[in-house]
Design a protein around this motif. Structure first.
Motif: not given
Length: 202
Positions: A64-87
């Motif tokens: 994903v990083r290569e495709l979108i040119g992501y500049r953050g760390s894997q940890e930063e990406f993970g926090r954003a990537f999983t901030a998608i859930f609501t009960p």
């Protein structure tokens, strides 16, 4: 016959999922706008490869990083990537009522380890299941019948003893083809009525 076991899908049944929110956050550290980020993280082949266990977390991130040119760390990406859930509170309450009735409950979900880690941290109800059949751990995804067979092996009961709740019609149909009792989830109220119709006083 009244089912003996209830299996739940996760996304759009017990928790809401909003990949667009993740895309907006990830795009702030990327070379692409949110709309294109969303296509990469949700609609492209990478998520399917990740959730079917073909690639691991680090490989998914690097691709994903290569495709979108992501500049953050894997940890930063993970926090954003999983901030998608609501009960989905009415469905969580339904699960709780079934548990209080002593009904064995399972999760059968197409998902990934990043998402499961976040859900475990965010939602206490997720700990209250008898077992979990998660696509990334088994190498195939619903509606592949092999994933349904895994649950049958864990449950150890005839197929007709399983009641399965999923929002995707193709996944429900795959369960029905195996002899499961099924509910095509459209709304919490409708699903509750159907669960009651299967003999559960909830």
């Amino acid at each position: 016959m009244r089912p003996e076991v209830v299996a739940f899908d996760l996304g759009h049944v017990l928790v809401g999922v909003d990949f667009a929110a993740a895309a907006r956050q990830i795009a702030t550290r990327s070379a692409l706008p949110a709309e294109q980020v969303l296509r990469v993280i949700q609609d492209g082949p990478l998520l399917m490869r990740y959730e079917s266990g073909q690639i691991n977390r680090a490989q998914f991130f690097e691709a994903v990083r290569e495709l979108i040119g992501y500049r953050g760390s894997q940890e930063e990406f993970g926090r954003a990537f999983t901030a998608i859930f609501t009960p989905i509170e009415p469905m969580i309450a339904l699960h709780g009522q079934l548990r209080r009735l002593g009904v064995p409950c399972f999760v059968l979900s197409n998902t990934n380890d990043w998402a499961v880690e976040r859900i475990r941290q965010q939602f206490p109800f997720f700990a209250d299941f008898d077992g979990y059949v998660l696509s990334y751990q088994h190498g195939f995804m619903k509606p592949d019948p092999r994933l349904y067979a895994v649950l049958e092996g864990i449950v150890g009961r005839p197929p007709e003893c399983i009641l399965y709740i999923d929002d995707r019609l193709e996944n429900v149909q795959a369960g029905a083809a195996r002899g499961w009792q099924v509910i095509h989830h459209r709304s919490p109220d409708e699903t509750r009525r159907q669960v009651q119709g299967h003999g559960f006083p909830v």
